[in-house]
Scaffold this motif. Structure first.
Motif, PDB file in Angstrom:
ATOM      1  N   ARG A  74       4.495  23.753   7.587  1.00  0.00           N
ATOM      2  CA  ARG A  74       3.792  22.753   6.789  1.00  0.00           C
ATOM      3  C   ARG A  74       4.677  21.531   6.646  1.00  0.00           C
ATOM      4  N   GLY A  75       4.047  20.395   6.605  1.00  0.00           N
ATOM      5  CA  GLY A  75       4.800  19.167   6.432  1.00  0.00           C
ATOM      6  C   GLY A  75       4.025  18.176   5.592  1.00  0.00           C
ATOM      7  N   ARG A  76       4.747  17.340   4.910  1.00  0.00           N
ATOM      8  CA  ARG A  76       4.106  16.272   4.140  1.00  0.00           C
ATOM      9  C   ARG A  76       5.040  15.075   4.115  1.00  0.00           C
ATOM     10  N   SER A  77       4.457  13.926   3.956  1.00  0.00           N
ATOM     11  CA  SER A  77       5.235  12.706   3.840  1.00  0.00           C
ATOM     12  C   SER A  77       4.494  11.727   2.948  1.00  0.00           C
ATOM     13  N   THR A  78       5.249  10.867   2.317  1.00  0.00           N
ATOM     14  CA  THR A  78       4.680   9.799   1.500  1.00  0.00           C
ATOM     15  C   THR A  78       5.287   8.482   1.937  1.00  0.00           C
ATOM     16  N   GLN A  79       4.509   7.439   1.794  1.00  0.00           N
ATOM     17  CA  GLN A  79       4.948   6.113   2.195  1.00  0.00           C
ATOM     18  C   GLN A  79       4.474   5.089   1.181  1.00  0.00           C
ATOM     19  N   VAL A  80       5.355   4.183   0.809  1.00  0.00           N
ATOM     20  CA  VAL A  80       5.017   3.006   0.019  1.00  0.00           C
ATOM     21  C   VAL A  80       5.571   1.809   0.766  1.00  0.00           C
ATOM     22  N   GLY A 136       0.804  -1.204   0.000  1.00  0.00           N
ATOM     23  CA  GLY A 136       0.000   0.000   0.000  1.00  0.00           C
ATOM     24  C   GLY A 136       0.834   1.249   0.000  1.00  0.00           C
ATOM     25  N   TYR A 137       0.132   2.361   0.058  1.00  0.00           N
ATOM     26  CA  TYR A 137       0.801   3.651   0.084  1.00  0.00           C
ATOM     27  C   TYR A 137       0.003   4.584   0.983  1.00  0.00           C
ATOM     28  N   ALA A 138       0.652   5.651   1.409  1.00  0.00           N
ATOM     29  CA  ALA A 138       0.001   6.650   2.250  1.00  0.00           C
ATOM     30  C   ALA A 138       0.570   8.014   1.911  1.00  0.00           C
ATOM     31  N   VAL A 139      -0.298   9.025   1.960  1.00  0.00           N
ATOM     32  CA  VAL A 139       0.092  10.418   1.765  1.00  0.00           C
ATOM     33  C   VAL A 139      -0.412  11.185   2.978  1.00  0.00           C
ATOM     34  N   ASN A 140       0.479  11.930   3.628  1.00  0.00           N
ATOM     35  CA  ASN A 140       0.134  12.641   4.852  1.00  0.00           C
ATOM     36  C   ASN A 140       0.513  14.118   4.729  1.00  0.00           C
ATOM     37  N   TYR A 141      -0.322  14.960   5.322  1.00  0.00           N
ATOM     38  CA  TYR A 141      -0.111  16.411   5.267  1.00  0.00           C
ATOM     39  C   TYR A 141      -0.462  16.999   6.620  1.00  0.00           C
ATOM     40  N   ASN A 142       0.293  18.010   7.042  1.00  0.00           N
ATOM     41  CA  ASN A 142      -0.068  18.748   8.245  1.00  0.00           C
ATOM     42  C   ASN A 142       0.361  20.193   8.097  1.00  0.00           C
ATOM     43  N   SER A 143      -0.364  21.082   8.735  1.00  0.00           N
ATOM     44  CA  SER A 143      -0.004  22.496   8.756  1.00  0.00           C
ATOM     45  C   SER A 143      -0.340  23.052  10.125  1.00  0.00           C
ATOM     46  N   GLN A 144       0.413  24.072  10.527  1.00  0.00           N
ATOM     47  CA  GLN A 144       0.189  24.696  11.820  1.00  0.00           C
ATOM     48  C   GLN A 144       0.526  26.171  11.739  1.00  0.00           C
TER      49      GLN A 144
END
Length: 734
Positions: A432-438, A386-394
């Motif tokens: 801001r931050g983002r990450s991707t995962q496979v 699987g995969y995942a896309v994550n985002y956060n901001s503050q």
């Protein structure tokens, strides 16, 4: 878009009467026959259902029945009975807890982590699954100690529900609702859960209020395809103490108590020093069996939070004349604190100071998983990818309270003063931050499940940026990590298994290039091995585990900067590491349908590179709880009684990782804790009575023996325990 692409394929899978519908690999099965507190499966370790006997990591499950029996008002009430988990610094906020010694703030809900300034209301939680140690599948950027994953309630295809109301001495006055309705049998179900709390707490004028609502629905597109959506909203306000001054004579293990002359329920805050948080959380879950061997899940999460929170603390002590009044002094050569037993300050005074913060946060997550399962006569496999896309901001803004020169005597008719804010921002920044995962994960069961081999690989990319709105300076940080894990389980008999697992994790570390800290990542790894038993058809489950965690690439102040004279310019920080290793034992047992119990014991060391312990981390913990339900016939039918106890070992107080500044000719040394928080044991009990199939009453008594203990500390401030506290809940089920 992904959902739209998947739907046509699902629609091409007609079901016949002869087809056997398999349980989704993304859902757990529950067997009421093995006991109220027993769980055989969990999904948090690998995002798919796994038998606990087959896991290469320790996974603990807290059932909903256990949460009800002990009267769970905050998540820590329940997880303190799990090995390796204990209270952290602040007992009344942030869901703060230690997991194998690493402090967890906020909450993880359905695998999505988010930071909270208030405790998560348990009304939305169906069960709690704790995955211990680093895990790159569910939390590639999580804590090395593990993940406390709160699995939310979902709609059920049966009509049921309850309403309840709780009254009590403190921390009570709460109404809750949980209603499930089947709109169309096997097609559409809706559920609404919610709670309203307006409780007075033990401290003077302290309170907490919380309104939480979560409506949800599940729609089955076919017998093997369903869609669930949840809308969670909450609004919370808390007046919670930031800690009260400890005795000025407290040092080491002596005089560790509240400052003399202060009532036990003293607090220094006014009604305007409160903490507010409101938020909305939208989650959806889409699962489908594409073929008889292939299944998929698509999950999304979006969170919006708005907070206004306050911090107010005290200065170091002064005496009545306004001169420095600290009587416990640091030896700059040894790093030890001491009191000479002669110097007195029987009327300490303090300045008050603090700040007001306005954080606004957003989180966004999307996950897509695929599972392929194959079975043969003597072996079977499960392949997960699987995969995942994550985002956060503050966006964070902070103002200090205007300096108040007054020296306050808390023991002499102290009244919290009004507080005003400085006109200018102390901090105003956005990030801001983002990450991707496979990832891929493989489980291979051989020799008729006698040997289970598993391994995974998670490829992760991280990016974060920060903008200082006051200076207009910008910074960014990025990283990439390939994180493996693997292990094996050997079943000596079907009821006894031995296991070993290796896992990794990697955080994106903060940078401060002006002070010599470049962009970097912080990796963690764990070795874990142990033995599990499951006897008497699952009614007895126990595990003994040894773990060894190392977190590396941590930056620490360079001790060479503390010599006399100091080097100019200062030397850059140095790299260090942190370890956590030791033993855990857990037991859950239901020898009869009337009796259930859980127990745990933890003995480990969580240390830095200099063998220093960490603040508020106990290295010995134990707990036990048992409940007996009387039979359905006889004079005591409908009655259940329970009693439990939890032990927390002593902890260092204010270890801050600094060095002494000794005279010329001496080497700087680490500053030791100025005092140690004593160990304590807390007993609690419950009694419930079912009048009929609709009505039930439950009495829970917290701190049954009225123990006066210190649950946590912050610098030279301590928190105090709530005295004996009975709470009565009346519940109507329909």
């Amino acid at each position: 878009m992904i959902l739209a692409l998947c739907l046509p394929a699902f629609g091409q899978q007609p079901q016949t009467e002869e087809e056997v519908v398999r349980l989704s690999p993304f859902a757990v099965t529950e067997n009421a026959n093995i006991g109220r507190y027993q769980a055989a499966e969990a999904t948090s370790g690998t995002r798919v259902r796994m038998d606990l006997m087959d896991s290469t990591q320790s996974i603990s499950v807290v059932t909903n029945e256990f949460m009800q029996d002990i009267g769970t008002d905050r998540l820590l009430d329940a997880v303190k009975y799990v090995a390796g988990i204990g209270a952290s610094t602040q007992p009344n906020a942030l869901d703060a807890m230690n997991v194998r010694g690493f402090t967890n703030y906020g909450a993880t809900i359905d695998g999505f982590s988010q930071f909270n300034w208030v405790n998560q209301d348990p009304i939305v939680v169906e069960r709690i699954e704790i995955v211990k140690g680093p895990n790159a599948i569910i939390a590639p950027q999580g804590l090395p100690g593990g993940v406390v994953n709160n699995v939310t309630k979902r709609p059920l295809f049966t009509n049921k529900g309850y309403v309840s109301y709780q009254i009590g001495r403190w921390d009570a006055n709460r109404a809750a609702f949980d209603g499930n309705y089947v709109v169309r049998p096997d097609k559409l179900a809706v559920r609404v859960v919610g709670a309203v709390t307006d409780a007075d707490d033990y401290g003077q004028d302290e309170f907490h209020q919380n309104i939480t609502m979560m409506p949800m629905l599940t729609y089955r597109l076919s017998p093997t395809t369903e869609f669930t959506i949840q809308l969670q909203a909450y609004n919370a306000s808390v007046l919670a103490n930031n800690g009260n001054p400890i005795s000025v004579y407290a040092v080491g293990r002596s005089n560790v108590r509240l400052q003399e002359g202060l009532p036990r329920n003293f607090q220094m805050l006014g009604r305007n020093i409160t903490r507010h948080q409101n938020g909305q959380n939208t989650r959806f879950f889409f699962t489908s069996q594409i073929t008889d061997k292939l299944s998929t899940r698509l999950v999304g999460n979006w969170v919006e939070q708005s907070v206004r929170t306050n911090f107010l603390g005290v200065s170091r002590a002064f005496d009545a004349s306004g001169a420095p009044g600290e009587v416990v002094l640091l030896d700059p050569i040894t790093g030890e604190w001491s009191w000479d037993g002669v110097t007195l300050n029987n009327s300490p005074r303090y300045n008050l100071g603090g700040a007001n913060e306005w954080p606004k946060l957003n989180y966004g997550n999307l996950q897509n998983d695929f599972v392929y399962e194959h079975s043969a006569s003597t072996w079977k496999s499960q392949s997960v990818g699987g995969y995942a896309v994550n985002y956060n901001s503050q966006h964070q803004r902070i103002k200090n309270y205007t300096a108040d020169p007054t020296l306050y005597d808390f023991s002499n008719n102290f009244t919290p003063p009004p507080y005003t804010l400085e006109p200018n921002w102390r901090d105003n920044w956005s990030s801001r931050g983002r990450s991707t995962q496979v990832y891929i994960y493989e489980v291979l069961s051989l020799f008729e499940d006698r040997l289970v081999l598993s391994g995974s690989l998670s490829q992760n990319r991280y990016y974060s940026s920060n903008h200082d709105n006051l200076t207009n300076l910008r910074s960014q940080n990025k990283g990439e990590a390939t994180l493996p894990s693997g292990g094996l389980v050997y079943k000596i008999t079907p009821e006894v298994s031995a296991y070993y697992g290796f896992s990794k994790q990697e955080l994106l570390g903060g940078s401060d290039e002006a002070n010599g800290i470049p962009p970097h990542t912080v990796p963690s790894r764990q070795h874990e091995g142990g033995v599990r038993i499951r006897l008497f058809d699952g009614k007895l489950y126990a595990t003994l585990a040894y773990f060894d965690i190392m977190q590396s690439n941590l930056y620490q102040q360079n001790f060479a900067n503390y010599v006399t004279p100091r080097p100019v310019p200062p030397l850059p920080p140095v790299l260090t590491q942190r370890t956590s290793k030791g033993f855990e034992f857990e037991l859950s047992w239901s020898p009869t349908k009337n009796f259930s119990m859980v127990g745990s014991y933890t003995d480990y060391k969580n240390r830095d590179q200099d063998n220093m312990r960490y603040t508020n981390v106990p290295e010995k913990m134990a707990s036990i709880w048992g409940q007996y339900t009387f039979s359905d016939t006889g004079a005591l039918r409908g009655l259940a009684i329970g009693i439990g106890a939890s032990y927390t070992g002593e902890r260092p107080s204010d270890t801050i990782g600094q060095y002494t500044e000794p005279p010329a000719g001496y080497t700087p040394v680490r500053i030791q804790p100025s005092f140690w928080i004593p160990s304590y044991t807390v007993v609690e009990a419950s009694a419930s009575y079912r009048f009929n199939k609709y009505w039930r009453a439950n009495l829970v008594i917290k701190n049954l023996l009225d123990k006066d203990y210190i649950p946590g500390s912050f610098n030279r401030n301590i928190y105090v325990s709530t005295p004996i506290n009975p709470k009565l809940t009346l519940r109507y089920e329909f």
